[in-house]
Motif scaffolding. Structure first.
Motif, PDB file in Angstrom:
ATOM      1  N   PRO A  40       0.790  -1.238   0.000  1.00 11.84           N
ATOM      2  CA  PRO A  40       0.000   0.000   0.000  1.00 11.84           C
ATOM      3  C   PRO A  40       0.818   1.283   0.000  1.00 11.84           C
ATOM      4  N   GLY A  41       2.130   1.171   0.157  1.00 17.05           N
ATOM      5  CA  GLY A  41       2.930   2.384   0.235  1.00 17.05           C
ATOM      6  C   GLY A  41       2.623   3.180   1.502  1.00 17.05           C
ATOM      7  N   ALA A  42       3.032   4.419   1.520  1.00 17.20           N
ATOM      8  CA  ALA A  42       2.779   5.300   2.666  1.00 17.20           C
ATOM      9  C   ALA A  42       1.444   6.005   2.462  1.00 17.20           C
ATOM     10  N   GLU A  81       2.260   1.113  -9.824  1.00 16.72           N
ATOM     11  CA  GLU A  81       3.458   1.850 -10.211  1.00 16.72           C
ATOM     12  C   GLU A  81       3.488   3.221  -9.543  1.00 16.72           C
ATOM     13  N   ARG A  82       2.329   3.839  -9.389  1.00 11.89           N
ATOM     14  CA  ARG A  82       2.273   5.122  -8.677  1.00 11.89           C
ATOM     15  C   ARG A  82       2.691   4.944  -7.226  1.00 11.89           C
ATOM     16  N   ILE A  83       2.253   3.847  -6.621  1.00  9.92           N
ATOM     17  CA  ILE A  83       2.660   3.580  -5.247  1.00  9.92           C
ATOM     18  C   ILE A  83       4.181   3.456  -5.166  1.00  9.92           C
ATOM     19  N   ALA A  84       4.757   2.732  -6.120  1.00  8.99           N
ATOM     20  CA  ALA A  84       6.199   2.515  -6.099  1.00  8.99           C
ATOM     21  C   ALA A  84       6.990   3.790  -6.328  1.00  8.99           C
ATOM     22  N   ARG A 246       4.903  -1.257   8.305  1.00 12.76           N
ATOM     23  CA  ARG A 246       3.962  -1.013   7.206  1.00 12.76           C
ATOM     24  C   ARG A 246       4.383  -1.659   5.892  1.00 12.76           C
ATOM     25  N   PHE A 247       5.492  -2.361   5.860  1.00 12.77           N
ATOM     26  CA  PHE A 247       6.008  -2.914   4.604  1.00 12.77           C
ATOM     27  C   PHE A 247       5.409  -4.299   4.319  1.00 12.77           C
ATOM     28  N   HIS A 248       4.109  -4.381   4.518  1.00 14.05           N
ATOM     29  CA  HIS A 248       3.376  -5.612   4.273  1.00 14.05           C
ATOM     30  C   HIS A 248       2.572  -5.487   2.984  1.00 14.05           C
ATOM     31  N   HIS A 249       1.940  -6.568   2.606  1.00 15.73           N
ATOM     32  CA  HIS A 249       0.949  -6.579   1.536  1.00 15.73           C
ATOM     33  C   HIS A 249      -0.413  -6.751   2.207  1.00 15.73           C
TER      34      HIS A 249
END
Length: 269
Positions: A40-42, A81-84, A246-249
Motif C-alpha cells: 500500500p505504500g505510505a 506503479e504510482r505507489i512505487a 507497514r512494509f506488508h501486503h
C-alpha cells in the motif's frame, strides 16, 4: 495477559509448524476464494480521506467501499506503479501484488480461516529478522469508522512509527476496536486487538493457529470463537521476506458469510 503461544515451532526441512493440532474441517471440501494483497505504500487513513490526494474520498463519504472501486472480477485495480514511484519514499517491493487463497468454515462454536500463498522475495524492508513470514487477520467492530467500507485501513495513520512522518505510535483506531489474530513463522500466535494502540496480547477471541511451508507455498490455519454476525468483516495482511511495520501486503475489506452471502463463503460442519 500473555501471548497465545503454543510451544516452540518445529523447523524441519523447510517446515514451520506449531505442535498445536487444530480440530479443523476437511479443507479439500471447502470452497477457496482468491483475495489479492498489495503493497500500500505510505498511504495512511489521512491520505485516504484527503480529497486532494485520493479521488475515492467522495465515494467513501457516499457509503461506497474501497473494494467496490478497486476490485473487479476478483482482481485488484490499483495503480501499483504510482505507489512505487510516488507514494512510498522507500520504494515498493519487487512483487507489488500477489494472490492469497482464503477458505473459511465454522461449527457450533468456532470459526476457521485458512490462508495459502507464495510469499515473494525482493522486499525493501527486512527489519524482522526473526520471521520470514507473518500472516494476519483483522476483524473490526461496528464502532470503527467506515470499517465495513475500508477493511483494516482505519488502523493506519500518518504518525505511526514506520511512516515517513511517524513518531512512536503503533496502529490504532479513533473509535471501536479490531480483533487481531496473527501467526508468525517463528512460532508465535497472537490473540490481540487494535484500539487506541495495537496490543499483541490480551485478546478475547481464543485464537489458535498453525502454519507450514510446503515447497514454495505457505499455509496458515486459524481458529477463533465464532463471531455473532452472519456477515463477518475482515482484512488480511502478509509480511513477506522479513518485512516489518507497514512494509506488508494488505487486502481491501472483505466479508465471510456464515450461512449468508459473503466474499468468502464459510462451510458449516
Amino acid at each position: 495477559m500473555k501471548y497465545a503461544v503454543h510451544g516452540a515451532a518445529l523447523l524441519m526441512g523447510g517446515l514451520a509448524l506449531s505442535p498445536l493440532a487444530l480440530a479443523a474441517p476437511d479443507w479439500a471440501s471447502v470452497q477457496a476464494t482468491t483475495v489479492h494483497v498489495f503493497h500500500p505504500g505510505a498511504t495512511p487513513w489521512e491520505w485516504i480521506e484527503s480529497k486532494g490526494k485520493h479521488g475515492g474520498s467522495r465515494g467513501l463519504s457516499r457509503g461506497e467501499s474501497c473494494a467496490g472501486c478497486h476490485v473487479e472480477n476478483g482482481e485488484i485495480n490499483v495503480d501499483l506503479e504510482r505507489i512505487a514511484s510516488e507514494l512510498d519514499p522507500k520504494g515498493a517491493p519487487k512483487v507489488k501484488s500477489f494472490p492469497v487463497s482464503v477458505q473459511a468454515a465454522y461449527d457450533a462454536g468456532q470459526l476457521y480461516v485458512r490462508m495459502s500463498f507464495k510469499a515473494p522475495e525482493g522486499g525493501v524492508d527486512k527489519s524482522d529478522k526473526e520471521n520470514a513470514v507473518k500472516a494476519t487477520v483483522l476483524f473490526p467492530s461496528a464502532e470503527v469508522p467506515m470499517a465495513e467500507q475500508v477493511g483494516c485501513w482505519a488502523t493506519c495513520h500518518q504518525d505511526a512509527k514506520t511512516m515517513p512522518e511517524g513518531k512512536d505510535k503503533t496502529k490504532y483506531t479513533s473509535a471501536g476496536a479490531y480483533e487481531l489474530m496473527q501467526w508468525t513463522s517463528s512460532g508465535k500466535v497472537v490473540d490481540g486487538s487494535v484500539t487506541d494502540q495495537r496490543r499483541m496480547d490480551g485478546g478475547q477471541a481464543g485464537v489458535k493457529a498453525e502454519g507450514k511451508k510446503n515447497g514454495d507455498t505457505w499455509t496458515v490455519t486459524f481458529s477463533r470463537k465464532l463471531p455473532a454476525s452472519q456477515a463477518v468483516h475482515f482484512g488480511i495482511a502478509v509480511h513477506a521476506d522479513h518485512a516489518g511495520g507497514r512494509f506488508h501486503h494488505v487486502s481491501f475489506g472483505h466479508t465471510i458469510g456464515l450461512g449468508a452471502e459473503g466474499d468468502v463463503k464459510a462451510k458449516k460442519f
